[in-house]
Design an enzyme around this catalytic site. Structure first.
Site, PDB file in Angstrom:
ATOM      1  N   GLU A  86       0.894  -0.050  -4.794  1.00 30.45           N
ATOM      2  CA  GLU A  86       0.664   1.186  -5.055  1.00 30.45           C
ATOM      3  C   GLU A  86       1.978   2.030  -5.565  1.00 30.45           C
ATOM      4  O   GLU A  86       2.573   3.498  -5.027  1.00 30.45           O
ATOM      5  CB  GLU A  86      -0.803   2.190  -4.356  1.00 30.45           C
ATOM      6  CG  GLU A  86      -1.344   1.623  -4.172  1.00 30.45           C
ATOM      7  CD  GLU A  86      -2.295   1.373  -3.509  1.00 30.45           C
ATOM      8  OE1 GLU A  86      -3.733   1.921  -3.887  1.00 30.45           O
ATOM      9  OE2 GLU A  86      -1.944   2.105  -2.141  1.00 30.45           O
ATOM     10  N   ASP A 123       0.589  -1.217  -0.031  1.00 33.34           N
ATOM     11  CA  ASP A 123      -0.125  -0.203  -0.063  1.00 33.34           C
ATOM     12  C   ASP A 123       0.804   0.944   0.217  1.00 33.34           C
ATOM     13  O   ASP A 123       2.040   1.227   0.269  1.00 33.34           O
ATOM     14  CB  ASP A 123      -0.866  -0.451   1.313  1.00 33.34           C
ATOM     15  CG  ASP A 123      -1.964   1.055   0.931  1.00 33.34           C
ATOM     16  OD1 ASP A 123      -2.823   1.308   0.423  1.00 33.34           O
ATOM     17  OD2 ASP A 123      -1.581   2.030   1.923  1.00 33.34           O
TER      18      ASP A 123
END
Length: 857
Positions: free
Chosen positions: A545, A516
């Protein structure tokens, strides 16, 4: 202060200087709104705050105007750090502090205080003041250290970042004799001055020096029948282990021993497995209590840790090349909580390991684990199941993106919360998936935690502020949007993250990680993670990400940084090109409107002309847990389209993803048109919004079968799974000639005079055979249609030549074909099992993708 502008004709301006010397200082005033020439005024008087200026705004035609103020010294020999802009319609009183960027409109604190003082290394001290000061003020204050009865004066004094005025100052002192870090912790080094009270130094940036690093094993573990508990607490003067016989019992308190490098240890000759523990820390006059960050099994995010030595068996994960990956993103509770799924342990780890579950009333419709096998995916990406901040006994929904204890499974998905069942049951879940030849990817959030300055769970209980990035004023940076950022570049934070990841791989046989907000992870840590995990598990899957949620001081992972580094990133450009921006529900993409054609073509090539060195570095997707589901996004953006057209758009979006180069990623439930009733951010919404409605699988059986065929097509044909940019450039050729008039007659395809691939020079094929193209690739094509040819023979596909035809229009469209006879193998309904042959041209139905192939002779 808001005022009645018509009642005010004068503006009061207060100006405070650090040294209270105002001789030669005046105020320059101008009409900022009308950009008129300024004028100078002298102080009217002086008070406890400083110099007072009274500006007649009516006389100077400044009433109801935006004006500028700037304290200046004599004939501009000096001035304040910035211009102060004031709206006279809103304010009648202004306060200006020397060195402050912005004005105040109510009286601020003007006394200068020491906020903090830190020993940053063996001879450097940093001091934070309540307001900006200058070097003259610092020198007049006569700062020095008191150590072992002696005074030590600084060799160097400077302001933060070379600024003339700053709230932070640095001092470099002579090396202190017989110095060690324990003396700082015990309050033996004091900062003294002529102005301020003595201030006991704390360890500052020195806590990140080489001394406070270690490669020792951390946490609680049993070895040869003996138990060790080892924690990192660099500022502690005493540390205690609290041992509990049960979660409700009173603790036995044991003092831990300092061993070196900020590490403290409790050693026991006996095996303490089955006992619970917490840690208590004493710093100076403060006490903190919390969980060991390395705890492997906790009773709650703020409960007790269980010492466990679990031996539950987990089958090894399947082995296959990264190019064969088909990722399915899911949430443990969402997947089985629907009663219609008929899963006994609904919403739990064990629910995902149950076999032979079927839709209530329809025994032919598979649910749960059997559904995954039927669909054909080979990787499940599971939303966070490391312990996160929540009430484990409640049914309140949670995605899990506020992590607390990174090494413990979350109890929310276990059948018991106070035992080691969270460990055992998670292992059974992973074992069940592995036995179905499905790899398990953990969604991990090593960029922030649920802690705050005042809410201590583990990291801040053991080492206050060590693990978090802080600004000049000691506040946490918040690039995560969740209150803090983990300081991944700190030595023991980096060690913790790597240790934690290795633990999950070895103990639970995790096959990969989705990170993340990698924009918050420093690059050295990211690259070291890749290197160490691949040394343990060469086929590990790592992606994340490439962005942050807000401003951050770190240079983190962004698109392009991953090139040839062994990990992949989400291709949000491809996502938005296909379905429209996730930040605007109304925005339409290629499948709704035909726009973004060039960006879609970049995505089809695996982003090799964008940010990747290899197509395997691009995670291709059109939806995930964030934002709207695919069908909801299409429903909201294409509101004037029919339901039938919207379904075709959803199918086309993922048909393009699954026939593109790169790694396909599917949001759970997309395969039967999952909806969250229009909700965009459902992280805390109830089951009725988030759960997979398994009745949709029956209602949309044709859509499910389409996805099943789509996955089968990809798995069986390596032409859709090329591994290198060179292979793609050699073997994927777009139609590149725009058709301006009608279609050429059947049987007479155009013969191009050049060989161009999307503006790139033609290259030589990899298998000693000419690349697809030449007479074929420059076939005519109308916008916004897309068509391209894959040379299957050169990439060891059973199909010699594959032509992909994409029609986003709401009308049937004719595509010219290369020379030869082709068979239709895939269309808007999925796999085509008849022997339909076409040549010269073919009609592609509205809003659909078609694949036609030429078999080897």
């Amino acid at each position: 202060m808001t005022i009645n502008a018509y009642a005010v004709e004068k503006l009061a301006v207060h100006y405070s200087r650090i040294d209270s010397d105002y001789e030669g200082w005046t105020m320059w005033v101008w009409n900022e709104e009308d950009k008129k020439e300024g004028f100078e005024i002298m102080p009217s008087s002086f008070d406890e705050f400083g110099a007072f200026f009274e500006i007649d705004i009516k006389k100077h035609s400044l009433k109801e105007k935006v004006i500028g103020l700037l304290p200046k010294y004599k004939i501009w020999e000096d001035k304040e750090v910035s211009e102060k802009i004031v709206d006279t319609k809103k304010h009648s009183v202004v306060y200006i502090l020397q060195g402050e960027e912005k004005p105040y409109f109510s009286a601020p604190e003007i006394s200068t205080k020491i906020i903090s003082a830190f020993f940053d290394c063996e001879n450097k001290v940093s001091v934070l003041f309540s307001r900006a000061v200058d070097i003259d003020f610092i020198r007049k204050s006569d700062f020095h250290l008191l150590f072992k009865g002696n005074k030590f004066y600084p060799l160097i004094t400077e302001m933060s970042e070379g600024n003339k005025l700053s709230k932070k100052a640095y001092f470099v002192f002579p090396l202190l004799p017989d110095f060690n870090w324990e003396m700082i912790n015990k309050g033996k080094v004091v900062l003294n001055s002529e102005i301020f009270k003595p201030f006991i130094l704390d360890i500052g940036e020195g806590v990140y020096c080489e001394y406070f690093t270690s490669d020792k094993k951390m946490g609680a573990f049993v070895k040869d029948g003996k138990t060790y508990i080892r924690i990192f607490s660099p500022k502690a003067v005493k540390v205690y282990a609290l041992i509990y016989q049960s979660p409700a019992a009173e603790p036995e308190v044991y003092e831990m021993n300092y061993i070196s490098n900020g590490l403290w240890q409790l050693y026991s000759d006996s095996d303490l497995s089955g006992k619970y523990y917490r840690i208590r820390i004493q710093e100076h006059l403060a006490f903190f209590e919390g969980l060991d960050p390395y705890a492997r099994c906790v009773t709650a995010h703020d409960g007790k840790a269980l010492i466990t030595n679990d031996m539950t068996f987990v089958e090894d994960g399947p082995k296959f090349d990264l190019s064969q990956a088909i990722i399915y993103e899911m949430h443990i509770r969402d997947f089985t909580i629907d009663k219609a799924a008929q899963v006994k342990f609904a919403g739990k780890y064990l629910g995902l390991s149950e076999e032979n579950t079927r839709l209530s009333g329809f025994p032919s419709v598979k649910t749960g684990l059997d559904h995954l096998t039927e669909l054909g995916v080979n990787i499940v990406h599971i939303l966070p199941f490391q312990d996160f901040e929540n009430d484990e006994r409640s049914n309140a929904y949670n995605w899990g993106y506020m992590p607390v204890n990174f090494n413990s499974p979350e109890g929310y998905y276990a059948t018991e919360t106070d035992s080691d069942k969270r460990v055992k049951e998670l292992k059974k879940m992973i074992d069940a998936l592995h036995k179905r030849n499905i790899k398990v990817v953990m969604d991990v959030v090593y960029n922030h935690t649920a802690e705050t300055k005042n809410r201590h769970y583990n990291f801040n209980a053991m080492a206050k502020d060590y693990y978090y990035r802080m600004d000049l004023n000691g506040s946490y940076y918040n690039g995560s949007g969740c209150g803090n950022e983990l300081k991944t570049e700190a030595p023991m934070t980096r060690k913790f993250i790597i240790d934690s990841l290795i633990y999950w791989v070895k103990e639970y046989k995790i096959d990969g990680f989705r990170f993340d907000l990698m924009g918050l992870m420093d690059r050295q840590t990211a690259f070291e993670i890749i290197r160490k995990l691949k040394a343990i598990k060469p086929d590990i899957i790592i992606y994340g990400e490439p962005w942050a949620a807000g401003p951050t001081p770190i240079k983190g992972i962004s698109k392009g940084v991953q090139r040839s580094k062994g990990f992949s990133l989400f291709n949000d450009g491809f996502r938005d090109a296909l379905k429209g921006s996730v930040f605007s529900a109304e925005d339409m993409g290629y499948v709704q409107s035909g726009k973004n054609k060039e960006a879609v073509m970049d995505g089809i090539k695996g982003a090799i002309d964008d940010f990747t060195a290899s197509p395997l570095e691009s995670i291709n997707y059109v939806s995930c847990h964030d934002n709207h589901t695919l069908f909801d996004k299409i429903d909201l953006s294409a509101e004037n389209s029919s339901l039938e057209e919207k379904i075709k758009m959803a199918k086309l979006a993922n048909a393009i993803v699954f026939t593109s180069q790169g790694i396909p990623f599917l949001h759970s439930g997309s395969e039967f048109l999952r909806s969250k009733k229009g909700a965009e951010n459902s992280y805390n919404l109830p089951d009725e919004i988030n759960m997979l409605d398994w009745r949709l699988k029956k209602e949309n059986a044709e859509v499910f079968n389409f996805y099943k065929d789509l996955i089968k097509l990809r798995r069986e044909h390596p032409a859709f799974r090329m591994k290198t940019a060179e292979e793609i450039r050699d073997n994927l050729k777009f139609y590149s000639a725009k058709q301006t008039g009608g279609s050429p007659p059947h049987g007479s395809p155009l013969r191009p005079a050049t060989t161009a691939l999307a503006g790139r020079p033609a290259t030589t094929a990899s298998a000693g055979r000419p690349a697809t193209g030449g007479k074929n690739e420059n076939l005519p094509l109308k916008d916004p249609l897309i068509a391209y040819i894959l040379n299957g023979e050169n990439v060891r596909d059973i199909w010699e030549e594959i032509v992909i035809l994409i029609n986003p229009k709401k009308t049937l469209e004719e595509f010219i074909l290369p020379e030869g006879e082709f068979k239709i193998v895939f269309d808007l309904n999925g796999m085509v099992n008849d022997e339909r042959k076409v040549s010269s041209s073919v009609e592609v139905p509205a809003i659909s993708l078609m694949a036609v192939v030429k078999n080897k002779e």
